[in-house]
Design an enzyme around this catalytic site. Structure first.
Site, PDB file in Angstrom:
ATOM      1  N   ASP A  54      -3.975  75.085  83.474  1.00 15.86           N
ATOM      2  CA  ASP A  54      -2.864  74.197  83.808  1.00 15.86           C
ATOM      3  C   ASP A  54      -2.476  73.522  82.499  1.00 15.86           C
ATOM      4  OD1 ASP A  54      -1.161  72.124  84.524  1.00 15.86           O
ATOM      5  OD2 ASP A  54      -2.182  71.729  86.417  1.00 15.86           O
ATOM      6  N   HIS A  55      -1.318  73.893  81.939  1.00 13.96           N
ATOM      7  CA  HIS A  55      -0.992  73.455  80.582  1.00 13.96           C
ATOM      8  C   HIS A  55      -0.891  71.936  80.451  1.00 13.96           C
ATOM      9  CE1 HIS A  55       3.146  73.370  82.225  1.00 13.96           C
ATOM     10  NE2 HIS A  55       3.387  72.498  81.288  1.00 13.96           N
ATOM     11  N   HIS A  68      -0.177  69.949  88.811  1.00 17.69           N
ATOM     12  CA  HIS A  68      -0.065  68.931  87.771  1.00 17.69           C
ATOM     13  C   HIS A  68      -0.354  67.512  88.271  1.00 17.69           C
ATOM     14  CE1 HIS A  68       1.507  72.182  85.535  1.00 17.69           C
ATOM     15  NE2 HIS A  68       2.784  72.036  85.824  1.00 17.69           N
TER      16      HIS A  68
END
Length: 508
Positions: free
Chosen positions: A197-198, A260
């Site tokens: 998950d960037h 996120h």
């Protein structure tokens, strides 16, 4: 199999071991825009080891030279890594290779295995391999199963390692996430799997833990005794941008909240880990997710708001509504906005609401976390309307931290004004030298899984949003509130906080 390493000794120090990266979906948009530029960034900063190779794998027919040319042209338009140095790019491109093949064809993986053996022998790469899945999620099972059948999921020598990075979304609901986990763990061990998950690669997200656990002035206040509530906003000014067909099957709850926003929630609420390593940190994050009060029909009706952007004005331009986007049904009920009130039933956060919000076509592109503290127990200055103290973490685009508090205005009168102290990453440390993707790929090649999701964490997040999806799916006749593009969402979202005597803090 290499064990999970301690992050404190592996983030930027030392040299990574030689390795081969196999990038599935190498001809796709994500690979060109994010993944390969991140690898270039690592290579020019000597973070990829003394020798390495990157093998692109996709259906598109190309050879090594055409792949290098295609990627090079795309890299010139990438701003995150700065201007491309021609000599450095030439050196990097010499390590790029390409193998065309169908993701479900066993022969393609036999050819890939043969190619890897040849490249590794020529470059003396020790057999360390990283498989990166930058493909549409529907082909994840095919790739994983074929890697297993080809014998590529296991190290080819006792001292070598094999790891796999899997992009989000990891499933589209709890059942599919469990099924995908089952498929992946039938082929790989959990400590080989890096679910990326960037957001977790951003410095300000990681700084949440540093802020809390390395500063004595904050951690004593980080609980229900002093915190009134928490707000997390992840706003975008962009719409679906030619991805209407994809977004129709996804929506903001799946796209942002499940991943996120719940990641940020768990990092805000997490208990101090025994040590800063992958197992300890992820254990504590899981406890937070498991402590969030499950949603039922009544809670969804009272505590969750969805919305859909309508025509409006943004940046002085007229913006079309979601239902006018290509690939979107004129009767669509897909949400482009979600806000929710979340309660964490544990000792630290009992009674402290977490208000979560995300949406497209909002007034500003901004991700921020607001910690609003309780008012002083006895108001000495009774005639003054004193604003609450807030600690605000700006995740993007202007990374930084601010603290607001009351101060006396100059003059003879006892007049109090709200002032803010700000810390900017840009002015404090200079321009960031590493992208979020570069940070995460760097961690993976060093075997540090701290900033990656574990299978049980993914399933816990899906278990929270599944009941909301079920309620919305059953209420097919319910209307989806519309909000003007360029606003902060539907009126119902404001009411969600106003019922509690609070209001949203809109990023400035």
């Amino acid at each position: 199999m290499a064990a999970e390493s301690n992050r404190s000794g592996s983030v930027y120090g030392g040299v990574a071991e030689p390795c081969t990266v196999v990038l599935f979906g190498a001809s796709g948009d994500l690979a060109k825009r994010k993944v390969i530029p991140a690898m270039y960034d690592l290579a020019i900063h000597d973070s990829f080891g003394p020798s390495y190779a990157i093998v692109g794998f996709a259906r598109t027919q190309m050879n090594d030279e055409s792949f290098r040319t295609t990627i090079g042209e795309a890299a010139k338009s990438i701003s995150e890594v700065g201007p491309i140095d021609p000599k450095k790019w030439e050196d990097f491109a010499s390590n790029l290779h390409y193998q065309a093949g169908d993701y479900s064809n066993p022969d393609a993986y036999a050819q890939l295995a043969k190619r890897l053996t040849e490249i590794e022998a020529a470059k003396d790469l020790c057999g360390n391999r990283l498989f990166y899945l930058s493909t549409p999620p529907e082909v994840y099972p095919d790739i994983v199963e074929q890697l297993g059948k080809a014998g590529l999921s296991r190290p080819c020598s006792p001292n070598a390692w094999v790891r796999i990075i899997i992009e989000k979304p990891f499933g589209r609901d709890l059942a599919s996430a469990k099924e995908l986990n089952k498929i992946v763990l039938n082929v790989f061990e959990e400590n080989q799997v890096y679910r990326i998950d960037h957001y977790l690669g951003k410095d300000t997200v990681q700084n949440l833990l540093v802020l809390r656990f390395s500063n004595g002035i904050f951690e004593p206040l980080w609980n229900r005794n002093y915190v009134d509530h928490v707000q997390i906003t992840a706003g975008e000014t962009l719409g679906v941008e030619r991805r209407g067909g994809f977004y129709e099957t996804t929506g903001a709850l799946r796209d942002m909240i499940q991943s996120h926003v719940l990641q940020l929630t768990s990092l805000v609420a997490v208990e101090p880990p025994a040590s800063f390593d992958a197992t300890a940190v992820r254990n504590e994050k899981l406890k937070v997710l498991q402590s969030i009060r499950p949603f039922n029909l009544e809670m969804v009706a009272q505590s969750v708001v969805r919305g859909q952007y309508a025509p409006g004005q943004l940046g002085g331009k007229h913006i079309s509504g979601y239902r006018e986007e290509p690939g979107v049904s004129s009767a669509s009920r897909t949400e482009t906005f979600v806000s929710a009130k979340v309660l964490i039933d544990n000792w630290r956060w009992a009674g402290v609401p977490f208000y979560l919000r995300t949406g497209k076509r909002l007034a500003k592109r901004s991700t921020e976390i607001v910690i609003e503290f309780r008012k002083a127990p006895h108001m000495v200055f009774r005639e003054e309307e004193i604003e609450p103290n807030r600690l605000i973490l700006n995740i993007q685009p202007d990374e930084g931290i601010s603290v607001s508090f009351g101060a006396k205005r100059p003059g003879t009168e006892m007049s109090i004004g709200n002032v803010t102290m700000k810390f900017s990453y840009l002015y404090g440390f200079g321009q960031a030298t590493r992208t979020a993707y570069a940070t995460l790929v760097n961690d993976c090649v060093r075997g540090d899984a701290t900033l990656f999701d574990r299978g049980d964490n993914v399933e816990a997040a899906w278990a929270l949003v599944d009941p909301i999806l079920d309620v919305w799916g059953a209420a097919r006749s319910a209307t989806v509130p519309q909000y003007s593009s360029g606003s902060w969402g539907p009126r119902e979202s404001d009411i969600l906080l106003e019922r509690d005597g609070r209001q949203w803090h809109n990023p400035q």
